[in-house]
Every structure is written in C-alpha cells, then in structure tokens.
Motif scaffolding. Structure first.
Motif, PDB file in Angstrom:
ATOM      1  N   GLU A 102       0.814  -1.209   0.000  1.00 13.39           N
ATOM      2  CA  GLU A 102       0.000   0.000   0.000  1.00 13.39           C
ATOM      3  C   GLU A 102       0.852   1.265   0.000  1.00 13.39           C
ATOM      4  O   GLU A 102       0.461   2.288  -0.567  1.00 13.39           O
ATOM      5  N   TYR A 108      -1.237   6.691   7.830  1.00 10.93           N
ATOM      6  CA  TYR A 108      -2.064   5.876   6.936  1.00 10.93           C
ATOM      7  C   TYR A 108      -3.179   5.189   7.717  1.00 10.93           C
ATOM      8  O   TYR A 108      -4.343   5.196   7.316  1.00 10.93           O
ATOM      9  N   LYS A 115      -7.245   5.579   7.500  1.00 10.89           N
ATOM     10  CA  LYS A 115      -8.149   4.458   7.278  1.00 10.89           C
ATOM     11  C   LYS A 115      -9.203   4.381   8.380  1.00 10.89           C
ATOM     12  O   LYS A 115     -10.328   3.942   8.160  1.00 10.89           O
ATOM     13  N   ASN A 172     -10.334   6.965   9.740  1.00 14.87           N
ATOM     14  CA  ASN A 172     -11.045   8.248   9.682  1.00 14.87           C
ATOM     15  C   ASN A 172     -10.925   8.990  11.012  1.00 14.87           C
ATOM     16  O   ASN A 172     -11.887   9.571  11.519  1.00 14.87           O
ATOM     17  N   SER A 205     -15.759   1.652  10.848  1.00 16.15           N
ATOM     18  CA  SER A 205     -15.034   1.904   9.603  1.00 16.15           C
ATOM     19  C   SER A 205     -13.643   1.283   9.670  1.00 16.15           C
ATOM     20  O   SER A 205     -13.174   0.653   8.720  1.00 16.15           O
ATOM     21  N   PHE A 206     -12.991   1.421  10.820  1.00 17.13           N
ATOM     22  CA  PHE A 206     -11.666   0.839  11.003  1.00 17.13           C
ATOM     23  C   PHE A 206     -11.742  -0.686  10.974  1.00 17.13           C
ATOM     24  O   PHE A 206     -10.899  -1.351  10.367  1.00 17.13           O
ATOM     25  N   TRP A 211     -11.902  -1.947   7.536  1.00 20.15           N
ATOM     26  CA  TRP A 211     -10.603  -1.870   6.851  1.00 20.15           C
ATOM     27  C   TRP A 211      -9.667  -2.984   7.319  1.00 20.15           C
ATOM     28  O   TRP A 211      -9.062  -3.661   6.502  1.00 20.15           O
ATOM     29  N   SER A 261     -10.031  -6.263   5.814  1.00 21.67           N
ATOM     30  CA  SER A 261      -9.718  -6.383   4.386  1.00 21.67           C
ATOM     31  C   SER A 261      -8.251  -6.707   4.139  1.00 21.67           C
ATOM     32  O   SER A 261      -7.844  -6.906   2.990  1.00 21.67           O
TER      33      SER A 261
END
Length: 307
Positions: A127, A140, A144, A146, A202-203, A206, A209
């Motif tokens: 990434e 970063y 991710k 937010n 949200s974290f 991520w 993933s």
C-alpha cells in the motif's frame, strides 16, 4: 500433523473465574523443529468453554489443543477450546499455519483472530512506498480509521502515539521491539484513539480487508473453521484438510512412522518422480503444502531425536 488432544497443566492452580487469564508453556504442542519449544499459550475460561487469548511463539506452525485441562483443590477440570480471540496470533511474526481442532466454532472466533504482524506489514508494503516511515504508517492507519473525521494534525498523531505507548506499558502481551510488533500493537489498541462507534466500525471493516499472504489453517473436512477459512479465501487464507486417520510421516502407507518413510521419499524423488501432497498428505511431514527432501530430512531428525 501430530496433535496432542489435551494440554495438561501439571501443577495445581486456583479455580478459574470467567474473567481470569492463564498462560502455560505450549512448546510440547506439535512436532519437529518447526515448533517453538518456548511457545506460551494464554487462555480464559467462560462458562464451560476455553478461549485462546494470545499465543507467543517464534515457530512457523502452532497446534491449538482440543481442550484445556487443569487440576486444583476441587479436582480435575477439562474444557473444550471453542474460540480464538481477535489478534490472538498478532505478534507471531514467523507463523504461517495453525492447526484448529473441530471444537472451535465461528461464533466464538474473532474476525481477525489469525491476523499476524507479518501479514499486516506485507499488506502495508504493497500500500505504501518502500521509503515509508513509521510515522507514515501511523498516518495511513489514522486515515483508514477516519481519525477525527480526517481533520487531524501532526500534534494529534503525536498525542495519540503517546497514549498508545502508555497503553502498551499496561498490556501484558509483548515488548513489541520490532517495527512489525509496534505497528501490530498500534492496531490492536486503536481503541485508545477514542474513535466513536461509527469510526470504529469503519476501522474494523478496513482491518478485515487485510490479506493473509497464503496463511493456512489446518483441520478436518467439514468443520466450521473450514467455512471460516473459505470465507477469507479471497484474502489469501487457505484451509488444508487433514485426514482423521492420517499418521503424519507415513509416506509409504504402512500406517507406521519409521525410517522407511524417509527412505521412500528420498528414493521416489531421486527417480525424478513427484509426490503429490493431495494424494499423499502424510508425506508432507513439515506441513508446508508440498513433499520434498525437506520432509525426508525432518522425518530422519524426528526419529533420531526420539531414540
């Protein structure tokens, strides 16, 4: 794979309450020199089940026991291992595979229970640029997650890093001396950033993933953990089926584990013939997904050390 069905704790310990945590030396689990003799397994007992909380090992493979046993003044107790907590293997940097017994369920196993720091670093390497610093990685991750709706300053990140460092001093898992360990510990304690529920979700999406780079779970066919691994196949997680009646190392199929098995592998390969691991899984003694001279050597070493 040679599996110890029970993990025995010889010395008497006090009765485990639902919130208690215990650690035991787990080095006797597994076989061959791929396993770490100094491995430590931590667990908790909730109700009638045992849950793996953390594993510390420098080994390449780890076998989760089917049950946790202990003895105290009230007698002998045994609990099936039904779950694995998130980040249980997070700081096992060399780990490439874990045996999971049939007793472990999807419901009791975390979404990122088998995520390791090595997998995270490999993912971040893809990434970010090769020149990325630790600060770049922290930024970063904050993006991710937010963090502060993306409106954060360098001072905000520095303040978060201090809080995380303070938290790390209170977490009895690892000194996290390597960069991999520090980044993984950051992820494990991202809740210290005080994210609101929406941002935390949200974290979590991520982190779920992140790819596994061919990390393999081993177990029997048709188990819940096979379904668990299959659901993560697109992320690089694999599942290797172990026959219920397999004698690991029995390459020649005589249901015994002897020097003849090492000779069979060496002789077959010397003739230029391949041994398909799917047709002869017992020959894959070091459980790396293929059969080669390393398996013959490992069998010979194991037999020599048993004399």
């Amino acid at each position: 794979m040679k599996i110890k069905k029970y993990l025995s704790i010889a010395s008497a310990i006090s009765l485990i309450a639902s919130s208690s945590m215990l650690s035991v030396n787990a080095g006797e689990i597994g076989n061959d020199d791929l396993y770490d003799a100094n491995a430590v397994l931590s667990f908790k007992i909730i109700g009638e089940s045992a849950y793996i909380t953390t594993v510390q090992t420098d080994g390449t493979y780890f076998d989760i026991p089917e049950s946790i046993e202990y003895k105290d003044e009230n007698g002998f107790h045994s609990f099936p291992v039904t779950g694995v907590d998130d980040y249980a293997f997070a700081l096992c940097e060399n780990l490439t595979g874990v045996y999971v017994p049939d007793s472990v369920t999807i419901a009791d196993t975390g979404n990122v229970a088998f995520l390791t720091s090595s997998a995270v670093m490999d993912f971040l390497d893809n990434e970010l640029s090769d020149a990325a610093t630790v600060d770049d990685i922290i930024r970063y991750i904050a993006e991710k997650a937010n963090y502060k709706n993306g409106d954060f300053t360098d001072e905000d990140l520095a303040d978060a890093a201090v809080k995380l460092k303070d938290k790390l001093n209170m977490v009895d898992i690892s000194t996290a001396e390597t960069v991999k360990g520090k980044i993984m510990t950051l992820l494990m304690n991202v809740d210290q950033m005080n994210l609101n529920p929406e941002l935390q979700e949200s974290f979590n999406i991520w982190i779920a993933s992140i790819t596994y780079n061919d990390f393999t779970l081993y177990g029997h066919a048709g188990t819940e953990m096979q379904k668990y691994a299959d659901a993560r196949e697109f992320l690089g997680m694999k599942y290797s089926v172990i026959a219920a009646d397999i004698v690991l190392g029995d390459a020649n199929g005589d249901k015994k584990f002897t020097v003849s098995d090492a000779a069979f592998i060496a002789r077959t390969l010397a003739k230029g013939e391949k041994i398909d691991v799917n047709d002869n899984p017992a020959a894959d003694f070091n459980q790396d997904g293929k059969v080669n001279v390393s398996d013959a050597a490992s069998i010979a070493r194991k037999l020599a050390s048993s004399k």
